[in-house]
Scaffold this active site. Sequence first.
Site, PDB file in Angstrom:
ATOM      1  N   CYS A  75      26.701  98.830  40.006  1.00  0.00           N
ATOM      2  CA  CYS A  75      26.012  98.271  38.970  1.00  0.00           C
ATOM      3  C   CYS A  75      25.891  96.833  38.968  1.00  0.00           C
ATOM      4  O   CYS A  75      25.357  96.270  38.174  1.00  0.00           O
ATOM      5  CB  CYS A  75      27.099  98.452  37.652  1.00  0.00           C
ATOM      6  SG  CYS A  75      27.372 100.107  37.312  1.00  0.00           S
TER       7      CYS A  75
ATOM      8  N   GLU B 128      36.367  91.696  31.368  1.00  0.00           N
ATOM      9  CA  GLU B 128      35.595  90.545  31.535  1.00  0.00           C
ATOM     10  C   GLU B 128      35.754  89.271  30.490  1.00  0.00           C
ATOM     11  O   GLU B 128      35.584  88.292  30.915  1.00  0.00           O
ATOM     12  CB  GLU B 128      34.126  90.981  31.236  1.00  0.00           C
ATOM     13  CG  GLU B 128      32.859  89.985  31.146  1.00  0.00           C
ATOM     14  CD  GLU B 128      31.698  90.476  30.667  1.00  0.00           C
ATOM     15  OE1 GLU B 128      30.667  89.941  31.411  1.00  0.00           O
ATOM     16  OE2 GLU B 128      31.611  91.661  30.046  1.00  0.00           O
TER      17      GLU B 128
ATOM     18  N   PHE C 298      31.612  99.376  40.255  1.00  0.00           N
ATOM     19  CA  PHE C 298      32.768 100.427  40.727  1.00  0.00           C
ATOM     20  C   PHE C 298      32.819  99.819  42.319  1.00  0.00           C
ATOM     21  O   PHE C 298      32.241  98.960  42.811  1.00  0.00           O
ATOM     22  CB  PHE C 298      31.946 101.689  41.191  1.00  0.00           C
ATOM     23  CG  PHE C 298      32.233 102.768  39.881  1.00  0.00           C
ATOM     24  CD1 PHE C 298      32.828 102.210  38.682  1.00  0.00           C
ATOM     25  CD2 PHE C 298      32.074 104.114  40.089  1.00  0.00           C
ATOM     26  CE1 PHE C 298      32.854 102.999  37.357  1.00  0.00           C
ATOM     27  CE2 PHE C 298      32.240 104.981  38.959  1.00  0.00           C
ATOM     28  CZ  PHE C 298      32.789 104.377  37.889  1.00  0.00           C
TER      29      PHE C 298
ATOM     30  N   HIS D  81      28.448  91.553  31.464  1.00  0.00           N
ATOM     31  CA  HIS D  81      28.342  92.890  31.922  1.00  0.00           C
ATOM     32  C   HIS D  81      28.553  93.797  30.752  1.00  0.00           C
ATOM     33  O   HIS D  81      27.925  94.660  30.610  1.00  0.00           O
ATOM     34  CB  HIS D  81      29.517  92.929  33.148  1.00  0.00           C
ATOM     35  CG  HIS D  81      29.341  94.371  33.551  1.00  0.00           C
ATOM     36  ND1 HIS D  81      28.173  94.788  34.138  1.00  0.00           N
ATOM     37  CD2 HIS D  81      30.275  95.451  33.669  1.00  0.00           C
ATOM     38  CE1 HIS D  81      28.317  95.922  34.898  1.00  0.00           C
ATOM     39  NE2 HIS D  81      29.515  96.343  34.561  1.00  0.00           N
TER      40      HIS D  81
ATOM     41  N   HIS E 275      23.167 100.974  29.785  1.00  0.00           N
ATOM     42  CA  HIS E 275      23.519 100.565  31.139  1.00  0.00           C
ATOM     43  C   HIS E 275      22.581 100.831  32.152  1.00  0.00           C
ATOM     44  O   HIS E 275      22.645 102.370  32.500  1.00  0.00           O
ATOM     45  CB  HIS E 275      25.072 100.891  31.580  1.00  0.00           C
ATOM     46  CG  HIS E 275      25.630 100.356  32.538  1.00  0.00           C
ATOM     47  ND1 HIS E 275      24.914  99.680  33.579  1.00  0.00           N
ATOM     48  CD2 HIS E 275      26.839 100.391  32.929  1.00  0.00           C
ATOM     49  CE1 HIS E 275      26.070  99.177  34.309  1.00  0.00           C
ATOM     50  NE2 HIS E 275      26.950  99.406  34.112  1.00  0.00           N
TER      51      HIS E 275
ATOM     52  N   LYS F  14      23.180  95.484  27.066  1.00  0.00           N
ATOM     53  CA  LYS F  14      23.467  97.085  27.248  1.00  0.00           C
ATOM     54  C   LYS F  14      23.574  97.723  25.632  1.00  0.00           C
ATOM     55  O   LYS F  14      23.537  98.711  25.750  1.00  0.00           O
ATOM     56  CB  LYS F  14      24.616  97.375  28.113  1.00  0.00           C
ATOM     57  CG  LYS F  14      24.575  96.984  29.846  1.00  0.00           C
ATOM     58  CD  LYS F  14      25.813  97.336  30.368  1.00  0.00           C
ATOM     59  CE  LYS F  14      25.691  96.749  31.822  1.00  0.00           C
ATOM     60  NZ  LYS F  14      25.870  95.293  32.008  1.00  0.00           N
TER      61      LYS F  14
END
Length: 803
Positions: A189, A333, A418, A322, A359, A354
């Site tokens: 991502c 975050e 990830f 994010h 996403h 998002k």
Amino acid sequence: MHETPHPAPQRRIVITSLGAITAHGAGAEELWQRVRGGEVAIRPLRELAVPGLPAAIGGEIIDPPRPQYDYLKPLGLTEPEPAVDYALLAAEEAMAAAGVGVLEPDSPSRPDALPAHRWGVAFGSCNSGIRSAEKAVRRAVAAGRTVDVDGLRLGDDRHLLLVPPQFCAEALSAAFGLKGPVLSVNTACASSAHALAHAVEQIRAGRADAMLVGGSDALTETAYYGFNSVESLSARPARPYSRDRDGLSLGAGAGMMVLVAAEVALAAGAPIVAEVLGYGMSADGYHATAPHPQGEGAARAIRSAIDTAGLTPQDIPYINGHGTGTPKNDAAESNAVRTALGEAATKVVLSSTKSMVGHLLGAAGAVEAIVTILGLRDEMAPPTAGFAERDPACGLDSAPNAARELPMRVAASNNFAFGGANACVVYGRPGTARTDTVATAFDEVVVTGIGALLGSAGDADQLWDAWRRDDVAAERHNGLRLVRLDGDPGREIPAKSRRRMDRLGQMAVATSTQALDAAGLTAHDGVGVVVGTGIGPMSSISRFFEPTVAGGPTQGSPAIFPNTVFNAAAGQVAMVLGAKGPTSTLTSGHAAGAAALGTAFDLLRAGRADAVLCTGADELSPYALDAYRGAGLFTGRRGRDYLLAEGSITLTLERAAVARERGVTPIAVLAGYATTSDALGIARWDPRGFGVERAMRAALAEAGIDPAELAAVWTAASGLPAVDGPERRAIDRLELSANCARHEPKRVLGDPIGAGAQLAAALAISAWRHGGDRGPVLINGSSLGGTHTSFVLRHPAAAPTRS
């Protein structure tokens, strides 16, 4: 981490145009107007079928137009890959508005255009062409093919050519005739944010004047079944930062930008929509999927971006977060922002795009950058849609449900992934850059350790012995000649660490451990990880996806899914060894290892890390072997001399000053590199070898080495006439000395795909150690789509380069 040495002037980087396609439609301006209006485009899926999945919603693109560039016909294919289509569509918009053109060969120069070799591409994706692989699997099942010991045989389905990430980068290069550096980046991502960072370094180093930068991802079954398996999907549109958030929503799309050196943009009279002021990258080294609860790694990336922009936390009024909508991610975050900004966090606005488009995985960084940039233009903080109630675990101002006027000259954008890959980029309105802080590092990059697993070789010494003996055990497998890795690559990894690690990750960790030990180095926050892999985790992708085809979405394994991202191996290296500096994964096909070395070189020269573990690694998965057979280049008469290998090789790279301070004697100096493109598309090289020649000459020039000084050239030759011939002709034109040797390591030990450049480097260094000519050497790495990276190694006892 040590202080950055030897400041030197640095180019300012501006953005001249934007392009996007999302669930909000085509066009960057359309995206912005709908986002600022708080419009949610996350709806029940209409075109992607995910039967049996309760959260069958997303930011789906309905009936997109086809791009102008036809990448299918030259390959004899009929089924388009949506991730490629989206990237081309967004790029068409960005290139049309760039204000800087591309000069055709032999055309007269113009102040508003650049020669094609001064233009490059940096493309980021999470899943790249996996949708094409999914369709190939379903075609195989429909045809009644059965599972054998290697898994489901896909047959010679040429649509598998659309799966590798480098294909999309090379399609962009070919579509617009861009012959400079071409990079594909796969850090899940954070992919397109990392692509932007690498593009910045290409321009700052003078290897390009303009770069087409961005990312693309399509909706895939793998993503839906995977996020469902780890219980991260919401059955309603995501509600980031809200107390009642319960998961993320997926989306599809692409965002592309044109980055240009400021002086070039000004001379061309190009529009300037924003400046790139700074970026930060880091690794969590914590968990394969979950962020560090306190956001430690993310905070380091945010603070690095602010510091390199020459700003203070008080200067940042807005961050495009994010903000996925998962409970752990949003809280982590928010903690990261508080850690990075301190007291200034109480005044910052942190909102999530998002919540409206979903996403977009690898495209998120680029699309959210576009929203951030247009928010800067209008001095408007976009909202977080669907916000219901403030959560104390988050607690920052999320601009709930309505855009807000906000005076701002700078803003930041966060992307986390990830494997613990973090990125933050700081953008400014035109003219914001502070010239008193625009500086970069200059320090030699040295090699201090090597780790190797290839065939029967279990370390660098055994690799050298195999090379000298011309000794390799090859097998034949359905028309291909293969060299398999002997033994268990994870045998030395502690059981707890290797429990959920796939074979590719085990290989990378094993050779990184060797290289770290050989360098006498202990990993820390200043040690980065850069991996090059051409095929990536295809074994894990097939092991995850095939059971869902037979048994439905609930058969997706949460233990396997984290390994389906291309940067899983880099994340495992960071977690096991504690290397928490900047991390990235380059996927430039058979040039992936060379691209990784170039990226590591840039990070070190820019003072972003003290050391980098730079790995090339690939395994021979059944899907990959089907793709090689289907391509038609590697079997029959054309491929009779081709030998395909699997393995992993890692080099420990360090800044020379850091190695000296540690009292370590380097074993080589990485003196310079260059990347070029033939811009002809997948599986097509310039038969004259002009692209390879440009890469070699540019690398030698950066290293300050004359071709006549070379002791050896370690070629990319692998037994494929269509590839080897152009390189041979290009080398002939260098007019090397009569004593310069030409080595073809892939012809002897096999082509290890993403590890080819590391293989040549390890052998070149071993040759010096065993009494060979200590003159500088040139090493080539090339993809099968005409992307070429060349780099120069110099013996540490030789005189410094002229640069």
